[in-house]
Write a protein that holds these residues in place. Structure first.
Motif, PDB file in Angstrom:
ATOM      1  N   VAL A  90     -10.328  -0.933  -0.328  1.00 16.71           N
ATOM      2  CA  VAL A  90     -10.453   0.214  -0.926  1.00 16.71           C
ATOM      3  C   VAL A  90     -10.218   1.371  -0.059  1.00 16.71           C
ATOM      4  N   ALA A  91     -11.161   1.242   1.126  1.00 11.96           N
ATOM      5  CA  ALA A  91     -11.123   1.901   2.205  1.00 11.96           C
ATOM      6  C   ALA A  91      -9.620   1.951   3.087  1.00 11.96           C
ATOM      7  N   LEU A  92      -8.958   1.014   2.897  1.00 13.86           N
ATOM      8  CA  LEU A  92      -7.564   0.823   3.513  1.00 13.86           C
ATOM      9  C   LEU A  92      -6.628   1.593   2.612  1.00 13.86           C
ATOM     10  N   ALA A 116      -4.548   4.633   3.826  1.00 12.09           N
ATOM     11  CA  ALA A 116      -3.096   4.534   3.643  1.00 12.09           C
ATOM     12  C   ALA A 116      -2.226   5.596   2.907  1.00 12.09           C
ATOM     13  N   VAL A 117      -3.357   6.220   1.807  1.00 17.72           N
ATOM     14  CA  VAL A 117      -2.640   7.338   1.293  1.00 17.72           C
ATOM     15  C   VAL A 117      -2.648   8.826   2.083  1.00 17.72           C
ATOM     16  N   LEU A 125      -4.197   7.893  -4.659  1.00 13.97           N
ATOM     17  CA  LEU A 125      -5.520   7.267  -4.254  1.00 13.97           C
ATOM     18  C   LEU A 125      -5.953   6.080  -5.254  1.00 13.97           C
ATOM     19  N   VAL A 126      -5.630   6.348  -6.374  1.00 15.54           N
ATOM     20  CA  VAL A 126      -6.388   5.460  -7.403  1.00 15.54           C
ATOM     21  C   VAL A 126      -5.486   3.893  -7.204  1.00 15.54           C
ATOM     22  N   LEU A 127      -4.066   4.044  -7.403  1.00 19.06           N
ATOM     23  CA  LEU A 127      -3.187   2.942  -7.178  1.00 19.06           C
ATOM     24  C   LEU A 127      -3.454   2.146  -5.987  1.00 19.06           C
ATOM     25  N   ALA A 128      -3.359   3.170  -4.832  1.00 16.02           N
ATOM     26  CA  ALA A 128      -3.424   2.111  -3.517  1.00 16.02           C
ATOM     27  C   ALA A 128      -4.831   1.652  -3.182  1.00 16.02           C
ATOM     28  N   SER A 129      -6.021   2.192  -3.624  1.00 16.67           N
ATOM     29  CA  SER A 129      -7.215   1.813  -3.611  1.00 16.67           C
ATOM     30  C   SER A 129      -7.224   0.602  -4.418  1.00 16.67           C
ATOM     31  N   ALA A 130      -6.675   0.421  -5.683  1.00 14.08           N
ATOM     32  CA  ALA A 130      -6.688  -0.674  -6.406  1.00 14.08           C
ATOM     33  C   ALA A 130      -6.064  -1.960  -5.776  1.00 14.08           C
ATOM     34  N   LEU A 157       0.763  -1.300   0.027  1.00 13.75           N
ATOM     35  CA  LEU A 157       0.081   0.052  -0.040  1.00 13.75           C
ATOM     36  C   LEU A 157       0.702   1.341   0.135  1.00 13.75           C
ATOM     37  N   ALA A 158       1.963   1.126   0.890  1.00 17.27           N
ATOM     38  CA  ALA A 158       2.979   2.290   0.777  1.00 17.27           C
ATOM     39  C   ALA A 158       3.526   2.485  -0.481  1.00 17.27           C
ATOM     40  N   VAL A 159       3.931   1.425  -1.108  1.00 19.99           N
ATOM     41  CA  VAL A 159       4.659   1.508  -2.509  1.00 19.99           C
ATOM     42  C   VAL A 159       3.604   1.893  -3.387  1.00 19.99           C
ATOM     43  N   ALA A 160       2.344   1.472  -3.392  1.00 19.44           N
ATOM     44  CA  ALA A 160       1.267   2.014  -4.336  1.00 19.44           C
ATOM     45  C   ALA A 160       1.095   3.626  -4.237  1.00 19.44           C
ATOM     46  N   SER A 161       1.040   3.889  -2.940  1.00 18.44           N
ATOM     47  CA  SER A 161       0.631   5.300  -2.636  1.00 18.44           C
ATOM     48  C   SER A 161       2.001   6.200  -3.154  1.00 18.44           C
ATOM     49  N   ASP A 162       3.117   5.842  -3.131  1.00 19.74           N
ATOM     50  CA  ASP A 162       4.380   6.560  -3.463  1.00 19.74           C
ATOM     51  C   ASP A 162       4.396   6.430  -5.000  1.00 19.74           C
TER      52      ASP A 162
END
Length: 287
Positions: free
Chosen positions: A221-223, A227-228, A198-203, A161-166
């Motif tokens: 998705v909420a998670l 996380a973002v 938001l898009v990538l971390a939700s996915a 999730l952190a990787v996706a956010s970044d």
């Protein structure tokens, strides 16, 4: 460790806008993810050791940075306390986690008092309490996740999730970033980049919850959204600290990324949120 290219790099070329070497940053990021995955799924104890080394290096970087303002962190008791917090959290749970953190702060206060009471003692002790809350306390939540029977998957989702956010924020910011998010703190962050995060971390959250836990995609998705928000706050908080200390990076231990703390900043604030959401969505059953 939260992204392959680093939060201040730009897409395309070996000399990106922020002055980082993109190929080296990507190679180091992929290597870090590989080491984390290997330690996480081969043996949990190996991941604890890796986390202790990473957080210990981050504490050392923070101590060196605070010296610029004449603040002396009692590093030895903080490092000993860090190990105690990580092991206690993994072995004995939330209560031991809190007790170990309080003992770490107390040990740092006593250590500084024995070193002499001068005009800087209160400032040093306050900095030690901040450091204990910033690193050992937050990192302890990762150990609480790891201690669950499916802890390797929980921690893996947390890191992804952190990787996706970044990564999502990096790509969207480079390709479409126009409107500054917090120009006085982190000039390169944009609202468009936040949207990409938001898009990538939700996915990733949705897929992770369904694939790894056979749980609701909506929870994922909420998670991802949560996380973002925490990742962004963590990154901005460290940027504010670096700006106050007049630093570009907290260190230079990771080529292309800066310091270890520069990679952990978003993970630290995200850990308690992911731990609590997963605990509510997937209660740990103990026999």
């Amino acid at each position: 460790m939260t992204g392959l290219a680093g939060s201040d790099t730009a897409l395309g070329g070996a000399a990106p806008r922020a002055g980082r070497n993109l190929p080296i940053a990507v190679a180091v990021g992929v290597g870090l993810l590989g080491v984390v995955a290997a330690s996480l799924f081969v043996r949990k104890e190996a991941f604890i050791l890796l986390a202790a080394l990473a957080c210990g290096a981050a504490l050392w970087e923070l101590a060196q940075a605070l010296r610029r303002r004449g603040i002396q962190l009692p590093l030895l008791p903080l490092l000993v306390g860090l190990a105690g917090v990580l092991v206690s959290s993994y072995v004995a749970g939330p209560e031991a986690h809190l007790v170990a953190v309080m003992l770490t702060v107390g040990g740092a206060v006593v250590w500084r008092a024995l070193d002499g009471s001068d005009g800087r003692a209160l400032r040093d002790v306050s900095a030690a309490a901040f450091a204990a809350a910033y690193l050992p306390f937050m990192a302890g939540f990762v150990m609480l996740m790891l201690a669950a029977p499916d802890g390797d998957r929980r921690v893996a989702l947390f890191i992804l999730l952190a990787v996706a956010s970044d990564t999502g924020g990096y790509v969207a910011g480079v390709l479409a970033g126009r409107h500054k998010l917090a120009p006085s703190v982190s000039p390169k962050k944009t609202w468009e980049g936040l949207g990409g995060s938001l898009v990538l971390a939700s996915a990733v959250g949705a897929v992770g919850m369904v694939w790894a836990f056979d749980a609701s995609a909506l929870v994922g998705v909420a998670l991802g959204l949560a996380a973002v928000l925490t990742s962004t706050l963590g990154d901005l908080a460290e940027s504010l600290l670096k700006r106050d200390l007049e630093l570009k990076d907290m260190g230079s231990l990771l080529p292309g990324h800066g310091g270890v703390l520069d990679r952990l900043d978003s993970l630290l604030l995200t850990a308690p949120v992911v731990y609590l959401v997963l605990l509510l969505a997937l209660p740990v059953v103990t026999s």
